[in-house]
Design a protein around this motif. Sequence first.
Motif, PDB file in Angstrom:
ATOM      1  N   GLU A  65      40.632  42.872  34.766  1.00 46.85           N
ATOM      2  CA  GLU A  65      40.826  42.480  33.367  1.00 46.85           C
ATOM      3  C   GLU A  65      39.843  43.130  32.398  1.00 46.85           C
ATOM      4  N   ASP A  66      38.561  43.198  32.816  1.00 49.01           N
ATOM      5  CA  ASP A  66      37.546  43.687  31.877  1.00 49.01           C
ATOM      6  C   ASP A  66      37.307  45.196  31.986  1.00 49.01           C
ATOM      7  N   LEU A  67      38.173  45.899  32.696  1.00 48.36           N
ATOM      8  CA  LEU A  67      37.987  47.355  32.837  1.00 48.36           C
ATOM      9  C   LEU A  67      38.297  48.060  31.517  1.00 48.36           C
ATOM     10  N   ARG A  68      37.367  48.916  31.092  1.00 51.15           N
ATOM     11  CA  ARG A  68      37.620  49.664  29.856  1.00 51.15           C
ATOM     12  C   ARG A  68      37.723  51.141  30.215  1.00 51.15           C
ATOM     13  N   LEU A  69      38.914  51.637  30.292  1.00 53.94           N
ATOM     14  CA  LEU A  69      39.106  53.068  30.556  1.00 53.94           C
ATOM     15  C   LEU A  69      40.198  53.545  29.623  1.00 53.94           C
ATOM     16  N   PRO A 114      46.307  47.593  29.412  1.00 53.79           N
ATOM     17  CA  PRO A 114      44.947  47.054  29.345  1.00 53.79           C
ATOM     18  C   PRO A 114      44.566  46.390  30.682  1.00 53.79           C
ATOM     19  N   GLY A 115      43.454  46.851  31.279  1.00 51.51           N
ATOM     20  CA  GLY A 115      42.999  46.282  32.548  1.00 51.51           C
ATOM     21  C   GLY A 115      43.785  46.739  33.770  1.00 51.51           C
ATOM     22  N   ALA A 132      38.275  45.521  41.619  1.00 57.58           N
ATOM     23  CA  ALA A 132      39.637  45.417  41.081  1.00 57.58           C
ATOM     24  C   ALA A 132      40.583  44.905  42.165  1.00 57.58           C
ATOM     25  N   GLU A 133      41.689  44.353  41.714  1.00 56.35           N
ATOM     26  CA  GLU A 133      42.694  43.837  42.656  1.00 56.35           C
ATOM     27  C   GLU A 133      43.749  44.909  42.895  1.00 56.35           C
ATOM     28  N   PRO A 134      43.937  45.355  44.156  1.00 55.25           N
ATOM     29  CA  PRO A 134      45.030  46.304  44.414  1.00 55.25           C
ATOM     30  C   PRO A 134      46.344  45.537  44.297  1.00 55.25           C
ATOM     31  N   ARG A 135      47.163  45.902  43.334  1.00 48.13           N
ATOM     32  CA  ARG A 135      48.364  45.093  43.076  1.00 48.13           C
ATOM     33  C   ARG A 135      49.636  45.672  43.678  1.00 48.13           C
ATOM     34  N   ALA A 136      49.637  46.974  43.873  1.00 51.94           N
ATOM     35  CA  ALA A 136      50.849  47.579  44.450  1.00 51.94           C
ATOM     36  C   ALA A 136      50.501  48.909  45.087  1.00 51.94           C
TER      37      ALA A 136
END
Length: 368
Positions: free
Chosen positions: A235-239, A255-256, A295-299
């Motif tokens: 969520e808080d990743l800023r790239l 975002p995120g 980070a959460e690997p989502r897929a």
Amino acid sequence: MAYETIVIGAGVIGSAIALRLAQAGQKTLVLEKSIPGAEASSAAAGILGPQIEGNGPDPLLRLGLESREAYPALAEELRELSGVDVGFERCGLLSVAMEGEDLGPWETRLAWQREAGLEVERLSGREVRELEPELSDRVTLALLFAREGRVDPRALARALPRAAERAGAHFRSARVRRIAVEGGRAVGVDVEEERISAANVVVAAGAWTGLVEGLPLPEGTIEPLRGQMVELAREDLRLRRIVFSSRGYVVPRAPGVVVAGSTMERAGFDKRVTAEGALRILGHAVETIPALQQAEPRALWAGLRPFPRDGLPLIGATEVEGLYLCSGHHRNGILLTPVSAALLARAVLEGKEPAELAPFSPRRFSAP
Ligand SMILES: Cc1cc2nc3c(=O)[nH]c(=O)nc-3n(C[C@H](O)[C@H](O)[C@H](O)COP(=O)(O)OP(=O)(O)OC[C@H]3O[C@@H](n4cnc5c(N)ncnc54)[C@H](O)[C@@H]3O)c2cc1C
């Protein structure tokens, strides 16, 4: 109904060609063996990066630059025609070098691109971290390509068939077995037990192009090359920008949310993901952006790139009259969609190939 043109394959390439032909008033039928857009086109990262992908000032670079610059107008057109926002953003791309790496390749790219008049900036590790604070302290140098961008490939793969349909193209679910040729001329295609007639046939079958019978191409001209991808969320990743290193890339998607890739594997038509592939991608991603460790690997997914034997796409007429190819876009099919489709459609409509297509002619593989 008699069709003027049949397009085989409803990936981004085939659907964009159908859109252009239908807009020009041609009765167009698209035949798709799977779900429109569900193959390589949906698996892609969506990078529009001719400057990072280019190897020098050659025809492929020119095609890529032209196509990248066509994206804002295409995105707008697709929003109007299909109601889909394809997520085009000129977010910029950073090519980063890590501690201990030989900087030669970065200096070479910088030199030839400056010479070619392209926009590129050299940044130190400190300077690039001011732009992208999430980058690792181990990044020692970066090239900033401010004009490179991205698109959401899944949205693009949805928008193009929808827009083509609204422009009048027909889509049908069917696997084409063979091109029907009579007297040296394409007269349609054979699907299951049926022949569908048309004056022109365009093969845009991606990695499966070589499986369509009746194409005048030597075996192995276009092969599937598997690419695996991982989607990560924090969520808080800023790239903001796309980050490329010598081992892979990370692309901001929402975002995120980022997607990281990729592998280049000869695995035939096997689209499975592997632990090894995912490990390699995750290793690279956390090496360049350490915050991705949490980070959460989502897929995880994989797709098959249509890899052409000589590295150049095949766009244009074959030696069989009325039979055209638009395939082999390898790592850059999303980028090249606007211009490849427009040029191929012109070749069909005018019965004469635009001069820009000469280096990409499928006839370069014909026996002398
Ligand atoms: C992991 C990965 C990451 C990528 N990242 C990027 C990127 O960041 N930027 C970029 O520009 N490109 C990228 N690419 C490359 C890009 O995705 C491809 O070049 C592009 O999608 C090719 O489009 P296509 O329409 O030719 O192929 P596809 O999308 O594969 O479409 C071909 C279609 O033809 C259909 N078909 C095949 N044979 C038949 C038949 N006999 N009858 C009927 N239908 C048939 C298939 O079912 C398929 O739907 C990436 C690819 C992968 C795999």
